[in-house]
Design a protein around this motif. Structure first.
Motif, PDB file in Angstrom:
ATOM      1  N   UNK A  41      59.508-114.832 -40.364  1.00  0.00           N
ATOM      2  CA  UNK A  41      59.929-115.359 -41.661  1.00  0.00           C
ATOM      3  C   UNK A  41      58.698-115.440 -42.544  1.00  0.00           C
ATOM      4  N   UNK A  42      58.644-114.582 -43.553  1.00  0.00           N
ATOM      5  CA  UNK A  42      57.515-114.590 -44.480  1.00  0.00           C
ATOM      6  C   UNK A  42      58.026-114.943 -45.874  1.00  0.00           C
ATOM      7  N   UNK A  43      57.380-115.943 -46.439  1.00  0.00           N
ATOM      8  CA  UNK A  43      57.954-116.555 -47.626  1.00  0.00           C
ATOM      9  C   UNK A  43      56.961-116.614 -48.788  1.00  0.00           C
ATOM     10  N   UNK A  44      57.464-116.433 -49.985  1.00  0.00           N
ATOM     11  CA  UNK A  44      56.654-116.665 -51.179  1.00  0.00           C
ATOM     12  C   UNK A  44      56.857-118.133 -51.575  1.00  0.00           C
ATOM     13  N   UNK A  45      55.772-118.893 -51.563  1.00  0.00           N
ATOM     14  CA  UNK A  45      55.872-120.344 -51.743  1.00  0.00           C
ATOM     15  C   UNK A  45      55.877-120.712 -53.224  1.00  0.00           C
ATOM     16  N   UNK A  46      56.969-120.409 -53.906  1.00  0.00           N
ATOM     17  CA  UNK A  46      57.010-120.691 -55.349  1.00  0.00           C
ATOM     18  C   UNK A  46      57.089-122.199 -55.637  1.00  0.00           C
ATOM     19  N   UNK A  53      50.830-125.589 -60.827  1.00  0.00           N
ATOM     20  CA  UNK A  53      51.115-124.764 -62.000  1.00  0.00           C
ATOM     21  C   UNK A  53      52.508-125.088 -62.537  1.00  0.00           C
ATOM     22  N   UNK A  54      52.646-126.232 -63.239  1.00  0.00           N
ATOM     23  CA  UNK A  54      53.972-126.632 -63.718  1.00  0.00           C
ATOM     24  C   UNK A  54      54.542-125.675 -64.769  1.00  0.00           C
ATOM     25  N   UNK A  58      54.898-117.554 -66.169  1.00  0.00           N
ATOM     26  CA  UNK A  58      54.440-116.351 -65.485  1.00  0.00           C
ATOM     27  C   UNK A  58      54.855-116.287 -64.022  1.00  0.00           C
ATOM     28  N   UNK A  59      55.635-117.292 -63.613  1.00  0.00           N
ATOM     29  CA  UNK A  59      55.955-117.391 -62.187  1.00  0.00           C
ATOM     30  C   UNK A  59      56.714-116.168 -61.665  1.00  0.00           C
TER      31      UNK A  59
END
Ligand code: TRP
Length: 334
Positions: A41-46, A53-54, A58-59
């Protein structure tokens, strides 16, 4: 462990900045090797990035880039679950439960929290304090046993172990203790081109090679690497900055090329200009195909959406199975 069942690997990467050679050789390349042997399980930690970065303008672009660069480096959405943290809502539920097992005093002592307080004194939000709780939720949600992370995340992993044990102790066994994981050999450290430290996302950008760097930029950065006028005694010990150039060559150049320069060094006839030219060309040969592939994936929003949907579906399935157990063990079934 059940027979024939693969062990579970979980890791996350924050969608800030561009991936560089240190990420590639230190982490990504290992993830690629894990895909066949483990349930990954590889995740992008948004969600984690919101703590620092509130502003989310650009997220989306960052999420797309990170995913594209990971896929271009060899992660296969058909093998591993590649997903985005916020797409798995169960994370937030487990995060809430774990928060009741997390003590304020402990969290305040975490060195990464103290660093962030220093860096952003005007935004010491509770999410920043509970950053390790969210990370523990990411990991425990899949009951992962193995977590490939760099040194900087080891303390967070230790905290995840504490919560796993605390939960198990209070409510009964649900979670394995997640362990740090290096696949195969020791982690490769990629030295920066200025002879100081390693390549890094935020520091020394001119001494760091990014997977998105153009051919000319790669050449320019490599040619600027520090050298000297060469050894005067045969078989001398290499100064750090020269050792680093050899280390970089070891990552991307052919064996006979490296041997030639080793022997030139030992015989005091090395020409660092030639060595750097060679290194630059070999770096270009290595990075250009990844960059081009990443670029074509990054701009294919439809494909990325499909990847994220498929990944989230796999992740949610695993998350749901865990959350049923969690609620049951906690007595939240009425
Ligand atoms: N905190 C990690 C970092 O900054 C990213 C991350 C989020 C992570 N969740 C995770 C890493 C779960 C491993 C497991 O790099």
């Amino acid at each position: 462990m059940e027979k024939g069942k693969k062990q579970i690997v979980m890791s996350g990467i924050r969608p800030t900045g561009f991936l560089h050679l240190g990420n590639y050789f230190g982490a990504l390349r290992n993830y690629v090797r894990m895909q066949d042997e483990y349930e990954c399980y590889f995740m992008v930690a948004d969600l984690h990035s919101l703590t620092t970065h509130p502003d989310t303008k650009e997220l989306k672009g960052h999420v797309h880039r990170v995913l594209a660069e990971n896929i271009a480096s060899g992660l296969d959405p058909d093998k591993a679950a590649l997903f985005c943290q916020s797409h798995v809502r169960e994370t937030s539920e487990l995060y809430l439960y774990l928060n009741m097992l997390a003590y304020k005093g402990e969290l305040e002592k975490t060195p990464t929290f103290k660093d962030k307080v220093r860096l952003q004194p005007d935004n010491v939000n509770a999410g920043l304090l509970t950053y390790p709780v969210l990370m523990a939720a990411d990991i425990l949600l899949h009951r992962a046993a193995l977590v490939p992370v760099g040194k900087d995340q080891e303390q967070h992993l230790e905290i995840a172990r504490t919560y796993a044990n605390r939960f198990n102790h209070r409510y009964g066994d649900v979670f394995p203790e997640p362990q740090a994981f290096n696949f195969g050999q020791a982690l490769v450290k990629v030295p920066s081109l200025d002879g100081a430290g390693k390549m890094s996302k935020s520091e020394n950008q001119n001494a760091t090679l990014y997977l998105a760097d153009s051919d000319d930029l790669i050449r320019k950065k490599v040619m600027k690497a520090k050298t000297d006028s060469g050894p005067t005694e045969p078989n001398s010990v290499k100064p750090d900055y020269i050792e680093n150039i050899f280390l970089l060559m070891n990552l991307v150049s052919e064996k006979d090329v490296i041997e030639k320069f080793e022997s030139d060094f030992n015989n005091c006839v090395i020409r660092y200009g030639d060595m750097k030219k060679q290194l630059a060309e070999d770096m270009v040969k290595f990075i250009a195909p990844i960059r081009e592939k990443a670029e074509s994936i990054r701009t294919d929003e439809k494909y990325l959406k499909e990847v994220m949907e498929k990944g989230a579906e796999k992740a949610r399935k695993s998350a749901n199975a865990t959350m049923e157990k969690v609620r049951e063990h906690m007595g939240l079934v009425y």
